[in-house]
Design a protein around this motif. Sequence first.
Motif, short mmCIF file in Angstrom:
data_model
loop_
_atom_site.label_atom_id
_atom_site.label_comp_id
_atom_site.label_asym_id
_atom_site.label_seq_id
_atom_site.Cartn_x
_atom_site.Cartn_y
_atom_site.Cartn_z
N HIS A 1 14.71 -8.00 -18.59
CA HIS A 1 15.27 -7.20 -19.67
C HIS A 1 16.78 -7.40 -19.67
N ALA A 2 17.31 -7.55 -20.87
CA ALA A 2 18.76 -7.72 -21.01
C ALA A 2 19.31 -6.61 -21.89
N GLU A 3 20.55 -6.18 -21.57
CA GLU A 3 21.22 -5.14 -22.37
C GLU A 3 22.57 -5.70 -22.83
N MET A 4 22.82 -5.57 -24.13
CA MET A 4 24.08 -6.05 -24.70
C MET A 4 24.80 -4.89 -25.38
N GLU A 5 26.11 -4.90 -25.31
CA GLU A 5 26.89 -3.90 -26.04
C GLU A 5 27.45 -4.54 -27.31
N GLU B 1 10.87 -17.34 -8.49
CA GLU B 1 10.71 -15.91 -8.19
C GLU B 1 11.93 -15.38 -7.44
N GLU B 2 12.48 -16.19 -6.54
CA GLU B 2 13.67 -15.75 -5.79
C GLU B 2 14.86 -15.59 -6.73
N ARG B 3 15.02 -16.49 -7.67
CA ARG B 3 16.13 -16.40 -8.63
C ARG B 3 15.97 -15.17 -9.53
N LEU B 4 14.73 -14.91 -9.97
CA LEU B 4 14.50 -13.74 -10.81
C LEU B 4 14.80 -12.45 -10.04
N ALA B 5 14.46 -12.44 -8.77
CA ALA B 5 14.72 -11.25 -7.95
C ALA B 5 16.22 -10.98 -7.82
N ARG B 6 17.03 -12.05 -7.88
CA ARG B 6 18.48 -11.88 -7.76
C ARG B 6 19.17 -11.75 -9.12
N ALA B 7 18.38 -11.77 -10.22
CA ALA B 7 18.97 -11.84 -11.56
C ALA B 7 19.63 -10.54 -11.99
N ILE B 8 19.16 -9.39 -11.49
CA ILE B 8 19.68 -8.10 -11.96
C ILE B 8 21.18 -8.04 -11.73
N GLY B 9 21.90 -7.68 -12.78
CA GLY B 9 23.36 -7.59 -12.71
C GLY B 9 24.08 -8.83 -13.16
N GLN B 10 23.37 -9.94 -13.33
CA GLN B 10 24.04 -11.17 -13.75
C GLN B 10 24.33 -11.14 -15.26
N CYS C 1 21.33 -17.87 -21.68
CA CYS C 1 22.02 -18.71 -20.71
C CYS C 1 22.62 -17.86 -19.60
N ILE C 2 22.48 -18.32 -18.36
CA ILE C 2 23.13 -17.71 -17.20
C ILE C 2 23.86 -18.82 -16.45
N ASP C 3 25.13 -18.60 -16.13
CA ASP C 3 25.95 -19.62 -15.47
C ASP C 3 25.93 -20.94 -16.24
N SER C 4 26.00 -20.83 -17.57
CA SER C 4 26.08 -21.99 -18.46
C SER C 4 24.80 -22.84 -18.48
N GLU C 5 23.70 -22.30 -17.96
CA GLU C 5 22.43 -23.02 -18.01
C GLU C 5 21.46 -22.26 -18.91
N VAL C 6 20.69 -23.00 -19.70
CA VAL C 6 19.63 -22.38 -20.49
C VAL C 6 18.49 -22.03 -19.54
N VAL C 7 18.19 -20.74 -19.41
CA VAL C 7 17.18 -20.31 -18.45
C VAL C 7 15.95 -19.67 -19.10
N ALA C 8 16.07 -19.22 -20.35
CA ALA C 8 14.96 -18.50 -20.98
C ALA C 8 15.18 -18.43 -22.47
N VAL D 1 23.95 -8.20 -19.87
CA VAL D 1 23.66 -8.21 -18.44
C VAL D 1 22.17 -8.00 -18.24
N ILE D 2 21.63 -8.61 -17.19
CA ILE D 2 20.22 -8.42 -16.84
C ILE D 2 20.08 -7.06 -16.17
N THR D 3 19.24 -6.20 -16.74
CA THR D 3 19.08 -4.84 -16.19
C THR D 3 17.80 -4.66 -15.41
N ALA D 4 16.81 -5.52 -15.61
CA ALA D 4 15.54 -5.41 -14.88
C ALA D 4 14.88 -6.78 -14.87
N ALA D 5 14.13 -7.07 -13.82
CA ALA D 5 13.45 -8.36 -13.71
C ALA D 5 12.08 -8.15 -13.09
#
Length: 423
Positions: free
Chosen positions: A95-99, A22-31, A51-58, A83-87
């Motif tokens: 939620h992730a947004e890609m261009e 839960e703490e990691r998800l709370a800090r995920a926005i913007g990653q 993947c975030i920071d080269s780790e499979v997370v979801a 980038v993660i826009t909402a958690a």
Amino acid sequence: MISIHCTLVGFRHHAWRGTQLEERLARAIGQEVVLMRDRENHRNPEAAIACIDSEVVAYVNNDDCHRIAAYLDATEYGLLYGVITAADAHSCRCHAEMEVDKEIYIEPLMSDGRYDEWDEAWSHIPIARLGDDELRQDMLQRHVLAQLSHHTAASDNLCRDIERYMQGMRYDLSGEASQTRRTIADRLLASGDEQLAEYGRRMDVAITEMGNNEVCADIAHHITRRLAQSAGVADALRHIGGIDRHEMEQALKAMPHGLHDEYRLSVADFVSRAYYLQIPRRILRRFVSAELLLDRLVHADAADGANEEIRLAAIEYISRANPYITPGWLSRADALWSDIIEQYALRLTRLNGAKDTRFNARFVCQVMGRLIDLGIYDDAVSQAEYGRRMALNGRDMRSSINRALIDDEETRRAIGMMVERYR
């Protein structure tokens, strides 16, 4: 450049699982997040990981996979950067947004060729017709899409229709329904109206829960209770022709991905598998119809000799009410009951704890209550000697005939239609 969006789920199963999730998800926005096809996923051929920071997370939520897979396949290296826009730490999703350079055409969900071959080989298996609930749901999803094409602000009618659609959307496991759910949710989120956007967020949560155990168990109950006893399955059984149980089993075992074995082991596990496979609606309906018809055929083979005894016992039980048939029905009541017994033979043989009966006396009482409502019997039948003789579990017939007890509106309506044929 344009933006595309998706929902990420499954954080509990990958690198971030554990006490700090839960703490990691709370800090995920913007990653930064990187998406890639999961070619080793045998449950969903279009699955994608995050993947975030080269780790499979979801992984990408199932209803987004078809669209995201198309964009991944259009890139040079098979990667999308966003980038993660909402958690939401509570439901463990982001939620992730890609261009991307440009919008691409998303091919309609195509059938696996093996499904088409199976469907063609077994096209003579009748498909149970849609019940009122399924037809209503189909109408609602089309109606909501039509309204969202012309209106971007909430109205009482639109909100009411969205609520009704969301109540039943989980029961359609087809690939087409998966795409429609995603389309409706995206349009709600992009509407610019906060009330509609809230519906979009609620749909997002419901969509991410589609594959969980509780939802799959609910859908399995819907298949094995409501659909199995529907008039549509009974009608399909009458049009089954010369197909016997062994041919039906052969057809079902030929279904790709071993779905027949999975269905027989656990309907809930089958529901989960079918949802991820995104099977075309027509083929999924034929398969489920065939499974329900097989249940009927197996039951008929196993109890063929006993069924006649049960039928005769039920007729004797019903005949005790003959003195209370209303005058206009004296010559037609026996034929009406014969039709009812034939159509609901499986339910009639399903015992329910009633004393001194070899058949489902409670269902007979439910039907009797419906026939009283429709004027075939005088209401006094439930309070007379017959009512006491038909007592169930120590109760008189008045308490047994609860006129709302027939399990579903479709059965009540089907019996009403039988009565109309004899008027």
